[in-house]
Scaffold this motif. Structure first.
Motif, PDB file in Angstrom:
ATOM      1  N   ALA A   1       0.813  -1.208   0.000  1.00 25.85           N
ATOM      2  CA  ALA A   1       0.000   0.000   0.000  1.00 25.85           C
ATOM      3  C   ALA A   1       0.851   1.265   0.000  1.00 25.85           C
ATOM      4  N   GLY A   2       2.057   1.166   0.548  1.00 28.39           N
ATOM      5  CA  GLY A   2       2.921   2.335   0.602  1.00 28.39           C
ATOM      6  C   GLY A   2       4.326   1.935   1.011  1.00 28.39           C
ATOM      7  N   ALA A   3       5.290   2.803   0.698  1.00 24.71           N
ATOM      8  CA  ALA A   3       6.684   2.581   1.070  1.00 24.71           C
ATOM      9  C   ALA A   3       7.312   3.929   1.380  1.00 24.71           C
ATOM     10  N   GLN A   4       8.165   3.949   2.399  1.00 29.19           N
ATOM     11  CA  GLN A   4       8.724   5.229   2.820  1.00 29.19           C
ATOM     12  C   GLN A   4      10.086   5.040   3.473  1.00 29.19           C
ATOM     13  N   VAL A   5      11.019   5.895   3.107  1.00 27.04           N
ATOM     14  CA  VAL A   5      12.292   5.989   3.812  1.00 27.04           C
ATOM     15  C   VAL A   5      12.112   6.992   4.939  1.00 27.04           C
ATOM     16  N   LEU A   6      12.466   6.579   6.150  1.00 26.72           N
ATOM     17  CA  LEU A   6      12.202   7.377   7.340  1.00 26.72           C
ATOM     18  C   LEU A   6      13.455   8.098   7.831  1.00 26.72           C
ATOM     19  N   ASP A   7      13.252   9.098   8.642  1.00 31.93           N
ATOM     20  CA  ASP A   7      14.355   9.806   9.288  1.00 31.93           C
ATOM     21  C   ASP A   7      14.857   8.969  10.458  1.00 31.93           C
ATOM     22  N   ALA A   8      16.166   8.771  10.533  1.00 29.84           N
ATOM     23  CA  ALA A   8      16.747   7.973  11.617  1.00 29.84           C
ATOM     24  C   ALA A   8      17.154   8.824  12.806  1.00 29.84           C
ATOM     25  N   ASP A   9      16.990  10.142  12.732  1.00 28.48           N
ATOM     26  CA  ASP A   9      17.343  11.044  13.829  1.00 28.48           C
ATOM     27  C   ASP A   9      18.794  10.848  14.274  1.00 28.48           C
ATOM     28  N   GLY A  10      19.657  10.524  13.315  1.00 32.52           N
ATOM     29  CA  GLY A  10      21.076  10.370  13.613  1.00 32.52           C
ATOM     30  C   GLY A  10      21.454   9.088  14.312  1.00 32.52           C
ATOM     31  N   ALA A  11      20.533   8.108  14.391  1.00 38.07           N
ATOM     32  CA  ALA A  11      20.775   6.902  15.187  1.00 38.07           C
ATOM     33  C   ALA A  11      21.652   5.875  14.492  1.00 38.07           C
ATOM     34  N   SER A  12      21.882   6.010  13.176  1.00 38.04           N
ATOM     35  CA  SER A  12      22.648   5.016  12.428  1.00 38.04           C
ATOM     36  C   SER A  12      23.244   5.679  11.191  1.00 38.04           C
ATOM     37  N   ASP A  13      24.090   4.934  10.474  1.00 36.99           N
ATOM     38  CA  ASP A  13      24.606   5.439   9.204  1.00 36.99           C
ATOM     39  C   ASP A  13      23.699   5.075   8.035  1.00 36.99           C
ATOM     40  N   HIS A  14      22.607   4.363   8.315  1.00 35.07           N
ATOM     41  CA  HIS A  14      21.555   4.061   7.337  1.00 35.07           C
ATOM     42  C   HIS A  14      20.267   4.758   7.762  1.00 35.07           C
ATOM     43  N   LEU A  15      19.295   4.793   6.850  1.00 37.59           N
ATOM     44  CA  LEU A  15      17.943   5.243   7.162  1.00 37.59           C
ATOM     45  C   LEU A  15      17.007   4.035   7.158  1.00 37.59           C
ATOM     46  N   PRO A  16      15.978   4.047   8.015  1.00 37.30           N
ATOM     47  CA  PRO A  16      15.015   2.930   8.026  1.00 37.30           C
ATOM     48  C   PRO A  16      14.128   2.970   6.789  1.00 37.30           C
ATOM     49  N   PHE A  17      13.760   1.777   6.314  1.00 41.26           N
ATOM     50  CA  PHE A  17      12.850   1.653   5.183  1.00 41.26           C
ATOM     51  C   PHE A  17      11.584   0.950   5.644  1.00 41.26           C
ATOM     52  N   MET A  18      10.429   1.561   5.430  1.00 42.46           N
ATOM     53  CA  MET A  18       9.143   1.059   5.903  1.00 42.46           C
ATOM     54  C   MET A  18       8.243   0.698   4.725  1.00 42.46           C
ATOM     55  N   VAL A  19       7.573  -0.455   4.810  1.00 38.87           N
ATOM     56  CA  VAL A  19       6.586  -0.842   3.814  1.00 38.87           C
ATOM     57  C   VAL A  19       5.284  -1.245   4.521  1.00 38.87           C
ATOM     58  N   ASP A  20       4.173  -0.810   3.949  1.00 40.93           N
ATOM     59  CA  ASP A  20       2.852  -1.226   4.425  1.00 40.93           C
ATOM     60  C   ASP A  20       2.364  -2.333   3.502  1.00 40.93           C
ATOM     61  N   LEU A  21       2.391  -3.554   4.022  1.00 43.01           N
ATOM     62  CA  LEU A  21       2.041  -4.739   3.230  1.00 43.01           C
ATOM     63  C   LEU A  21       0.558  -5.055   3.333  1.00 43.01           C
ATOM     64  N   GLN A  22       0.054  -5.745   2.340  1.00 41.26           N
ATOM     65  CA  GLN A  22      -1.299  -6.290   2.340  1.00 41.26           C
ATOM     66  C   GLN A  22      -1.194  -7.784   2.068  1.00 41.26           C
ATOM     67  N   VAL A  23      -1.326  -8.574   3.115  1.00 38.55           N
ATOM     68  CA  VAL A  23      -1.096 -10.009   3.032  1.00 38.55           C
ATOM     69  C   VAL A  23      -2.415 -10.729   2.784  1.00 38.55           C
ATOM     70  N   PRO A  24      -2.478 -11.568   1.759  1.00 36.15           N
ATOM     71  CA  PRO A  24      -3.738 -12.286   1.464  1.00 36.15           C
ATOM     72  C   PRO A  24      -4.211 -13.107   2.661  1.00 36.15           C
ATOM     73  N   SER A  25      -5.501 -13.120   2.891  1.00 36.09           N
ATOM     74  CA  SER A  25      -6.090 -13.926   3.968  1.00 36.09           C
ATOM     75  C   SER A  25      -6.149 -15.389   3.534  1.00 36.09           C
ATOM     76  N   GLY A  26      -6.079 -16.252   4.525  1.00 38.82           N
ATOM     77  CA  GLY A  26      -6.279 -17.664   4.284  1.00 38.82           C
ATOM     78  C   GLY A  26      -5.121 -18.359   3.622  1.00 38.82           C
ATOM     79  N   VAL A  27      -3.863 -17.812   3.772  1.00 42.42           N
ATOM     80  CA  VAL A  27      -2.693 -18.462   3.192  1.00 42.42           C
ATOM     81  C   VAL A  27      -1.701 -18.822   4.292  1.00 42.42           C
TER      82      VAL A  27
END
Length: 271
Positions: free
Chosen positions: A245-271
């Motif tokens: 449904a969506g994907a976003q690179v987030l602000d790490a607020d200086g906590a790492s040398d990478h940025l977090p990557f977030m995905v909103d998944l839609q997983v099929p029911s009944g699998v």
């Protein structure tokens, strides 16, 4: 019907898909851009995301002075009140009754963890592994494999990717493969992934990153280096039938040398 993060699941023939928010983040063993080990800062960043599943790379457990010799995986799971699955890549005994010195991948989950196993990946140099878990959803399951590939060569990454793809068998249905791949999604060595999975960033109808004033890099999903990201090496790949449904690179607020990557998944029911 709206999911827990305001996501409206796409209609299905029987039941609507289950929304799952997932984050993958290379934590640089809790050491931020200021060269300080600050686990509370990292925990605060992770808590702000409100994720169902968090996959972390470069996590220390009693590794030494660089991370104050603490069990980062356990402390983060307690701080966020989430279940923990652990997948060491480095596992070295210490003398006496001291716990082993470990480093690797961690998965934190609000969802019940039904299965958890660790798989050593081929290659030399720093050991690499994959942490594979099966999570229980409401009327469904989701396989999540988290990893961190080598920086040594494309040839070694190719062998590691082939091993990763083989971990997701046909009877496993819904799955997602995430982590720090140390290569862009179009790299030749990631070919086995593209044959069986789809890049979640490309599937997402809504996406955003931290490009800021760099308008020519907007919506490219760059996650590294954190201060001026220009590489999309932190990724999520989904199996057939899993929606995004969506994907976003987030602000790490200086906590790492990478940025977090977030995905909103839609997983099929009944699998």
């Amino acid at each position: 019907m709206t999911g827990p993060h305001g996501i409206k699941p796409a209609p299905g023939p029987d039941q609507p898909p289950v929304p799952v928010r997932l984050v993958t983040f290379n934590t640089h063993h809790g050491v931020g851009e200021d060269s300080r080990h600050d686990l509370p800062r990292l925990a605060k960043v992770l808590a702000s995301v409100d994720a169902d599943v968090i996959c972390l790379q470069e996590v220390d457990r009693y590794f030494g002075d660089r991370s104050e010799d603490v069990d980062q995986a356990l402390l983060l799971s307690r701080a966020l009140d989430m279940q923990l699955a652990w997948g060491p890549a480095i596992d070295e005994p210490r003398p006496g009754d001291l716990p082993p010195r470990q480093y690797g991948n961690a998965l934190l989950s609000r969802l019940p963890i039904l299965v958890s196993d660790v798989h050593r990946l081929p290659g030399g140099g720093e050991p690499r592994s994959a942490l594979r878990t099966m999570l229980e959803l409401d009327g469904s399951t989701l396989w999540v494999t988290a990893t961190h590939l080598t920086t040594r060569s494309a040839q070694e990454r190719s062998a590691q990717v082939a091993a990763l793809a083989a971990l997701h068998t046909e009877d496993m249905a819904a799955g997602v493969l995430v982590g720090d791949f140390n290569a862009p999604p179009a790299a030749p060595e990631l070919g086995p992934l593209r044959e069986r999975f789809t890049d979640a960033w490309e599937l997402a109808p809504e996406r955003g990153d931290q490009a800021g004033w760099r308008f020519w890099q907007r919506d490219e999903g760059h996650t590294h280096p954190a201060r001026a990201p220009h590489r999309r090496i932190d990724q999520a790949w989904v199996s057939a039938g899993v929606g995004v449904a969506g994907a976003q690179v987030l602000d790490a607020d200086g906590a790492s040398d990478h940025l977090p990557f977030m995905v909103d998944l839609q997983v099929p029911s009944g699998v």
